[in-house]
Design a protein around this motif. Structure first.
Motif, short mmCIF file in Angstrom:
data_model
loop_
_atom_site.label_atom_id
_atom_site.label_comp_id
_atom_site.label_asym_id
_atom_site.label_seq_id
_atom_site.Cartn_x
_atom_site.Cartn_y
_atom_site.Cartn_z
N ASP A 55 80.47 -5.13 -15.53
CA ASP A 55 81.55 -3.94 -15.34
C ASP A 55 82.64 -4.38 -14.65
O ASP A 55 82.91 -4.96 -13.78
CB ASP A 55 80.79 -3.02 -14.24
N VAL A 56 83.60 -3.77 -15.15
CA VAL A 56 85.16 -4.04 -14.73
C VAL A 56 85.83 -2.68 -14.54
O VAL A 56 85.79 -1.86 -15.39
CB VAL A 56 85.78 -4.91 -15.85
N GLN A 57 86.20 -2.57 -13.17
CA GLN A 57 86.84 -1.19 -12.91
C GLN A 57 88.12 -1.45 -12.21
O GLN A 57 88.53 -2.30 -11.60
CB GLN A 57 86.28 -0.65 -11.86
N ASN A 58 89.20 -0.89 -12.92
CA ASN A 58 90.59 -1.16 -12.61
C ASN A 58 91.12 -2.30 -12.10
O ASN A 58 91.73 -2.58 -11.13
CB ASN A 58 91.05 0.01 -11.40
N LEU A 59 90.64 -3.37 -12.86
CA LEU A 59 91.08 -4.61 -12.43
C LEU A 59 92.58 -4.94 -12.49
O LEU A 59 93.23 -4.65 -13.37
CB LEU A 59 90.34 -5.71 -13.32
N GLN A 60 93.22 -5.27 -11.41
CA GLN A 60 94.56 -6.10 -11.41
C GLN A 60 94.44 -7.48 -10.82
O GLN A 60 93.99 -7.88 -9.78
CB GLN A 60 95.18 -4.91 -10.55
N ARG B 5 89.40 -15.58 -16.67
CA ARG B 5 89.31 -16.28 -15.42
C ARG B 5 88.79 -15.49 -14.18
O ARG B 5 87.90 -15.53 -13.35
CB ARG B 5 90.50 -16.79 -15.06
N ALA B 6 89.39 -14.06 -14.46
CA ALA B 6 88.97 -13.03 -13.35
C ALA B 6 87.18 -12.89 -13.61
O ALA B 6 86.68 -12.44 -12.67
CB ALA B 6 89.69 -12.01 -13.57
N LEU B 7 86.92 -12.80 -14.67
CA LEU B 7 85.73 -12.43 -14.88
C LEU B 7 84.80 -13.50 -14.43
O LEU B 7 83.49 -13.23 -13.90
CB LEU B 7 85.33 -12.27 -16.28
#
Lengths: 291, 262
Positions: B6-11, B79-81
């Protein structure tokens, strides 16, 4: 979707409820504590990795050399031998008194100084690994500490030889060095973490640390016995390098340091750990961006 | 509970600290005014907005392809994931065991031998000595390194490095697999072998996230595609639709060699 599912359906229950990754922006204080504690706990869980890394570091440094890590022992022995006779003469001290002191002093100081200087680059030099997978930062700290303890282990040979050669008596007081060394290990981790994080962000810090260490080396009674200063040695109690050195060195030389020395050393350690933890809470999630 | 992402509004913003000067900052800010991915944040620091407003959810069984031009933010998103970069805004949650194949170097120490690098990777996965020896044999055989396995990695050819990295990364069977496009490198004879192993790995995983600009692979492996542009999601939907739009949106066909694998 007709997908062949090969992965174990029977993964353990506790793993199923846990997130492999759960990261978000704007954590509160408690959540930050939890993340930082998680980092430390997972780092402990990976102690084998840290140990393997540190062992490989040493192997790498001496790959292809005949003596290997014992070059450390040899060069320390040479240094202590030559400096010992010179300074014993300069300080008008009998060599049988001075050399055991110097060997202990110098080797312990090298341990401290190396942890501090390597601490500055602990994260920056692990850039490749930090960028490619999520590993707790504490693993790199464990690697640094384990590596330096292994090196200290090679150097201890010199101390043993000197002590045997001059038949220095070792009393029960020496056991007091054990808890003191445990304090060193905690401080070593804290220092490396603090410096590693700050130096990743501000690249001007390492040279500053370098010059501080240089001064500390001459001031903190490493080369000379604190007694030489007489009454003018009062400031030493306010020098954390000195008091920390003293709580390990003095017991090994046969006497227990005064309680003021312990107070100063432990007080400094607590302050250091508190500062480090505060810093870690604030910057843990930023380190990957800085390196 | 099954694997999920689940990814929400990732920055994700990259700060520009080093070598930063007023004039550099101005130049960058002026240059970037059009697309404005270089911005000043609230603390007057120059940041590069690598990834913004990314939201999506993946459930078990989904295979996501991420396409986009170079610099669109694909690798940063991966990479963020993987948890390397923590969100500057938004949230990332992943359930299930995770393996991220991000780059061929992947934490490899070039001075160490292949065998030692494999041992390190094993330690990372909390293996004991016996399991590590098993892993070393597996990697050595698959990567066809022969005697090079006991030589420092810096003596390897680039093909050998890719083979070693590939064999190492694919030796673990995760529920969630994150993959960057580098694994498509390597020589031709290895490629078919790699394809086989990769496909079994992909089938074994509950969720796949694959970043590449080779359409053919995405089309055959992925059920869903996200098209990224300038750090944002340009399109998100069934593989066929988004890929067609992506292919239509580009001007130079030769930039995307769709025949690389055939």
């Amino acid at each position: 979707m007709d997908l062949v599912k090969q992965s174990d359906v029977s993964t353990s229950q506790d793993e199923e409820t846990e997130f492999a990754i759960d990261l978000r922006h704007g954590l509160g204080l408690i959540a930050r504590h939890r993340m930082a504690c998680g980092d430390v706990a997972k780092g402990f869980g990976l102690w084998r990795l840290a140990l393997t890394l540190s062992w490989l570091d040493i192997r790498l440094r001496y790959r292809g050399s005949i003596l290997g890590p014992f070059w450390l022992t040899l060069s320390t022995a040479l240094m202590i031998g030559s400096l010992g006779f010179l300074y014993a003469f300069l300080f008008h001290t009998p060599i049988r008194d001075y050399l055991p002191f110097l060997s202990l002093s110098l080797i312990l100081w090298t341990f401290i100084a190396t942890i501090i200087s390597e601490g500055c680059t602990v994260f920056v030099s692990a850039e490749g690994m930090i960028r490619s997978m999520r590993i707790p930062f504490s693993v790199y700290l464990g690697q640094l500490l384990a590596r330096n303890i292994l090196i200290l282990g090679h150097n201890v040979v010199v101390i043993v030889v000197v002590f045997l050669a001059f038949q220095v008596p070792v009393s029960f007081a020496a056991f007091a060095a054990i808890p003191a060394f445990l304090i060193w290990m905690v401080d070593g981790i804290a220092t490396a973490l603090l410096l590693g994080a700050i130096c990743a962000r501000f690249r001007d810090i390492p040279p500053i640390i370098g010059s501080i260490m240089q001064i500390a080396f001459y001031v903190s009674a490493v080369m000379f016995k604190p007694e030489f200063l007489g009454k003018r040695g009062w400031f030493l109690l306010y020098d954390p390098f000195f008091t920390l050195l003293q709580i390990v060195r003095q017991p090994l030389l046969g006497s227990i340091p005064g309680y003021a020395t312990y107070l100063s050393a432990i007080g400094f350690s607590i302050a250091l750990c508190a500062l480090t933890w505060y810093t870690f809470l604030r910057v843990r999630h930023r380190i990957a961006f800085w390196i | 509970m099954a694997a999920s992402i689940d990814v929400q509004n990732l920055q994700i913003d990259f700060p520009l600290y080093h070598g930063q000067s007023r004039s550099l900052k101005k130049t960058l800010l002026n240059k970037a005014k059009g697309s404005s991915r270089v911005e000043e944040n609230s603390q007057h620091k120059t940041v590069i907005k690598a990834v913004r407003d990314i939201s999506f959810s993946l459930r078990a069984g989904e295979r996501l392809g991420i396409v986009g031009h170079n610099g669109a933010g694909k690798t940063t998103l991966l990479r963020a994931l993987a948890g390397v970069y923590e969100p500057v805004g938004g949230r990332v949650q992943i359930r299930g065991s995770l393996n991220a194949m991000l780059d061929p170097g992947q934490g490899m120490n070039m001075e160490l031998t292949g065998r030692e690098n494999v041992a390190l990777r094993g330690r990372f996965h909390r293996m004991n000595q016996q399991e590590i020896e098993h892993l070393q044999e597996d990697v050595r055989n698959f990567a066809e390194l022969g005697d090079f396995f006991d030589l420092p990695v810096r003596t390897y050819s680039s093909g050998m490095i890719v083979r070693l990295a590939f064999a190492m990364a694919t030796a673990f069977r995760p529920e969630v697999l994150l993959m960057d496009e580098w694994f498509l490198a390597g020589d031709a004879s290895f490629r078919s072998k790699a394809q086989e192993r990769l496909e079994s790995l992909v089938r074994g995983a509950d969720i796949l996230v694959l970043s590449t600009h080779i359409n053919e692979i995405v089309r055959s492996w992925c059920t869903r595609v996200i098209w990224m542009e300038d750090g944002r999601i340009r399109a998100d939907g069934p593989a066929g639709e988004v890929l067609d739009a992506f292919a239509g949106g580009k001007t130079d066909q030769s930039l995307f060699p769709e025949t690389v694998l055939s």
